[in-house]
Enzyme design. Structure first.
Site, short mmCIF file in Angstrom:
data_model
loop_
_atom_site.label_atom_id
_atom_site.label_comp_id
_atom_site.label_asym_id
_atom_site.label_seq_id
_atom_site.Cartn_x
_atom_site.Cartn_y
_atom_site.Cartn_z
N CYS A 2 35.07 41.07 35.64
CA CYS A 2 35.34 40.34 34.40
C CYS A 2 36.70 39.68 34.45
O CYS A 2 37.44 39.76 35.43
CB CYS A 2 35.28 41.31 33.22
SG CYS A 2 33.74 42.26 33.14
N ARG A 51 32.77 38.56 30.43
CA ARG A 51 32.00 39.59 31.11
C ARG A 51 31.08 39.03 32.19
O ARG A 51 30.33 38.08 31.96
CB ARG A 51 31.15 40.36 30.09
CG ARG A 51 30.40 41.55 30.70
CD ARG A 51 29.49 42.22 29.70
NE ARG A 51 28.86 43.41 30.25
CZ ARG A 51 27.79 44.00 29.77
NH1 ARG A 51 27.21 43.51 28.67
NH2 ARG A 51 27.28 45.08 30.34
N LEU A 52 31.16 39.63 33.36
CA LEU A 52 30.15 39.47 34.40
C LEU A 52 29.37 40.78 34.42
O LEU A 52 29.87 41.82 34.85
CB LEU A 52 30.80 39.22 35.76
CG LEU A 52 29.85 39.11 36.96
CD1 LEU A 52 28.91 37.92 36.82
CD2 LEU A 52 30.64 39.00 38.27
N ILE A 54 27.33 43.79 35.33
CA ILE A 54 26.96 44.47 36.57
C ILE A 54 26.25 45.80 36.27
O ILE A 54 25.22 46.10 36.85
CB ILE A 54 28.21 44.74 37.44
CG1 ILE A 54 28.96 43.44 37.74
CG2 ILE A 54 27.81 45.46 38.73
CD1 ILE A 54 28.22 42.47 38.62
N GLY A 78 36.64 45.50 36.36
CA GLY A 78 36.51 46.33 37.55
C GLY A 78 35.29 47.21 37.56
O GLY A 78 34.35 47.03 36.79
N GLU A 79 35.34 48.20 38.44
CA GLU A 79 34.25 49.17 38.58
C GLU A 79 34.86 50.55 38.88
O GLU A 79 35.71 50.67 39.76
CB GLU A 79 33.31 48.81 39.73
CG GLU A 79 32.69 47.42 39.65
CD GLU A 79 31.64 47.28 38.56
OE1 GLU A 79 31.23 48.32 37.99
OE2 GLU A 79 31.22 46.15 38.29
N ASP A 102 30.68 51.95 32.60
CA ASP A 102 31.88 52.67 33.01
C ASP A 102 33.05 52.34 32.08
O ASP A 102 34.02 53.10 32.00
CB ASP A 102 32.24 52.37 34.46
CG ASP A 102 32.34 50.88 34.77
OD1 ASP A 102 31.83 50.07 33.98
OD2 ASP A 102 32.93 50.52 35.81
N ILE A 295 29.01 32.83 57.43
CA ILE A 295 29.26 31.40 57.46
C ILE A 295 29.70 31.01 58.86
O ILE A 295 30.41 31.77 59.53
CB ILE A 295 30.32 31.01 56.41
CG1 ILE A 295 30.38 29.50 56.24
CG2 ILE A 295 31.67 31.60 56.73
CD1 ILE A 295 31.22 29.08 55.04
N GLY A 369 34.46 43.78 54.30
CA GLY A 369 35.18 44.68 55.19
C GLY A 369 36.68 44.59 55.10
O GLY A 369 37.38 45.06 56.00
#
Length: 644
Positions: A2, A51-52, A54, A78-79, A102, A295, A369
């Site tokens: 978000c 808000r995105l 998830i 965040g998460e 969360d 890519i 990664g």
């Protein structure tokens, strides 16, 4: 994922209340699914959220979110991957939950444990909680600085946001450039934390929280990776087989935790060691094929896509690759000042943006990664610095005289012509991409005999000795110098990685990924930066990281359990693009426009004669000044967009 913003101000409350919706609009790309506002006129507080969606896609996840007494308000980005476990613990204490998010867990964790709640969270986050009863603003950022957090403080006004552009949208923000930040940017290619490009405006450091009460601000740290002195004491730390199994377990747990999602999820696969191990472990714990994205470029020196495809095939992922031509990459450049609303000069932001845009067409969340190099000695500059430190001591003449002699006798473009025909015949650790740039750095390194200055030369863009001649400003000390000073008794390799974790990792690598991905509405998760992985790697003896001039020793041992070594034992490439060639070709008109003699003279910052010389040397092919010119070009484009 978000975007958040907010303020507290009694003197400017009415103005800020009217302008906060516009400020929030500047963060729409970070949260395209929902928006919300909260105001408390009596306290002078405003909160805003994009808000995105998830986790828990329902309206129950709407923010700003309050507790049942409406004494707390939170905006959160965040998460928290262990939120279900924490929720169970809080339920036993009598808390009732009205969503599956969360966000609500963070809110009640603060209510139960106060600022100590931060030590219970596993994840990436930046959030603000307004505690109406205590009249306290509680702002916090995750341990590694994965999620961004800016704030502006002057007098009795505090404004904060996920990105600078949301703060710049407010009329109370004066947009006064901090002159000290200019040489910092030109030296490091980013403005290091806690500084920002503007006066009275700061980045909240990683692993820190801010408390605001009655106009007073205090910033405190709540976590740090284990110090070297406290590591390497256990016999288990020298049992290679045991360490491989432990690292496998820690990484598997970190990856598994990051697969929690109510929307489509995949992975960014570059073909390098770090992204490959993340994908391998995702596929290990996933019942169905993981969606992977890579890519490619038509220039073999920058193209790892064929390796990514081979790894995806071996692991059985559902792989998508996109080959882009120079035109598609060049089309991104005009948008960079908007995406990176603070001066930023890492050109790999372009392919990062392109792969994020491609992935977003199929998934909303992607694992990457990032973080392996800074923990497991993956950068060539580590062993290069170690070697230089020893070699400089043995030189029969002073380093600066050796440097002057080498510059006169061996031109960088000659090195490239001689090196390329024999590159594939050399040992792998000497099969270097972009040899001209590396040679110039090597010669620059040989001017110094102190480890901090040797390392500085391997990472800097414009050397600090040149900055005064370039912009008339000296390079101030910053977190880079502090990180070196606080580790003066550590072994060299541990010092170098610690410096990178404190500076380059959050301010460059994670900034690049956050802005490029969120500009496309894509959430990127980084399991290698789970704090449990960081704590494990910090305790590893150096020879399990760097051995015989090759980094990531133990990480490769784990990866070898899932992928044949011939698929990943090759020279490191990184996510690069041919900026040097583009500046001599399709980008030349843009370069000559923004860095024209007359334009620079009129603007009055850069020494135009100095820049003229650098341009001439680069265009002639005599030297490779791609990083220097790119940094100045990015400054000029940023200045035109935001500060002209």
């Amino acid at each position: 994922m978000c975007g958040i913003a907010g303020f507290i101000s009694h003197t400017d409350f009415d103005v800020l209340r009217n302008e906060l919706p516009g400020s929030l609009s500047a963060l729409a790309h970070r949260g395209p699914d929902d928006a919300g506002l909260y105001f408390d006129a009596a306290s002078g507080v405003g909160l805003a959220h994009r808000r995105l969606s998830i986790i828990d896609l329902s309206a129950a996840g709407h923010q700003p979110m309050t507790d049942k007494t409406q004494s707390l308000q939170i905006v959160y980005n965040g998460e928290i991957y262990n939120f279900k476990k924490i929720r169970k613990e809080l339920r036993k204490k009598g808390y009732e939950f009205h969503s599956a998010t969360d966000t609500e867990v963070v809110l009640y964790a603060y209510l139960e444990w106060g600022v100590e709640c931060l030590n219970r969270f596993i994840g990436m986050f930046a959030f603000a909680i307004w505690d109406k009863n205590k009249k306290i603003f509680f702002l916090a950022r995750d341990r590694l600085g994965i999620k961004p957090f800016y704030y502006y403080k002057k007098a009795n006004t505090l404004v904060f946001a996920s990105e600078l552009k949301a703060i710049m949208a407010l009329s109370v923000f004066p947009k006064e450039i901090d002159e000290a930040a200019i040489p910092l940017f030109l030296h490091y290619q980013y403005v290091p934390t806690p500084h920002s490009i503007f006066k009275n405006t700061y980045k909240l450091p990683p692993a820190s929280y801010l408390l605001y009460r009655d106009g007073d601000v205090s910033v405190k740290s709540y976590w740090s990776a284990p110090a070297y002195e406290n590591s390497n004491r256990s016999k288990d730390q020298h049992d290679e087989h045991l360490l491989v199994e432990k690292l496998d377990q820690v990484l598997t747990q970190a990856v598994s935790d990051r697969l929690v999602s109510d929307v489509p999820l995949g992975a960014l696969l570059s073909g390098g060691i770090d992204s490959s191990i993340v994908v391998a472990l995702m596929q290990k714990v996933n019942a169905s094929p993981v969606r992977t994205f890579s890519i490619g470029f038509k220039d073999d020196r920058y193209d790892e896509a064929p390796w990514a495809k081979k790894i995806a095939s071996h692991l059985g992922t559902a792989h998508t690759e996109l080959y882009v031509d120079s035109r598609e990459a060049l089309d991104v450049i005009p948008h960079l000042p908007t995406i990176y609303d603070e001066p930023f000069a890492d050109s790999s932001s372009i392919p990062t943006f392109l792969v994020s845009r491609m992935a977003r067409k199929q998934v909303t969340v992607a694992l990457s990664g990032d973080g392996g190099d800074e923990q497991f000695a993956g950068y060539m500059r580590y062993w290069m610095t170690l070697g230089m430190e020893k070699w400089v001591e043995r030189l029969p003449i002073r380093p600066d005289k050796f440097f002057s002699l080498a510059v006169k006798l061996i031109r960088p473009h000659w090195v490239e012509k001689c090196y390329l025909p024999i590159r594939n015949l050399l040992p792998r650790r000497f099969q270097i991409t972009n040899i001209q740039d590396k040679w110039q750095k090597l010669l620059s390194v040989l001017q110094h005999d102190q480890i901090s200055e040797i390392y500085r030369r391997t990472i800097c863009i414009w050397d600090k000795d040149e900055l005064f001649g370039l912009v008339g400003l000296k390079l101030p000390n910053c977190r880079f110098d502090q990180a070196f000073n606080e580790t003066k008794h550590w072994p060299i390799l541990q010092r170098l990685m610690h410096v990178d974790q404190q500076t380059y990792l959050s301010d460059c690598m994670l900034t690049k990924v956050d802005r490029a991905s969120m500009a496309n509405g894509l959430e990127v998760r980084v399991p290698l930066l789970d704090h449990r992985v960081v704590e494990f790697s910090a305790r590893l003896p150096a020879h399990f990281k760097l051995r015989n001039g090759r980094g990531k020793y133990l990480l490769k041992k784990v990866l070898g359990k899932y992928i044949p070594t011939e698929l990943f034992e090759r020279p490191k490439m990184g996510l690069g693009i041919p900026i040097a060639r583009w500046l001599r070709g399709p980008l030349k008109p843009l370069l000559l426009d923004y860095l024209s003699h007359d334009r620079l003279k009129k603007e009055g910052l850069f020494n135009q004669f100095f820049i003229d010389q650098i341009i001439e040397e680069h265009l002639s092919g005599q030297y490779n000044h791609q990083h220097r010119l790119w940094a100045v070009l990015m400054w000029q484009m940023w200045r035109e967009k935001w500060a002209s």
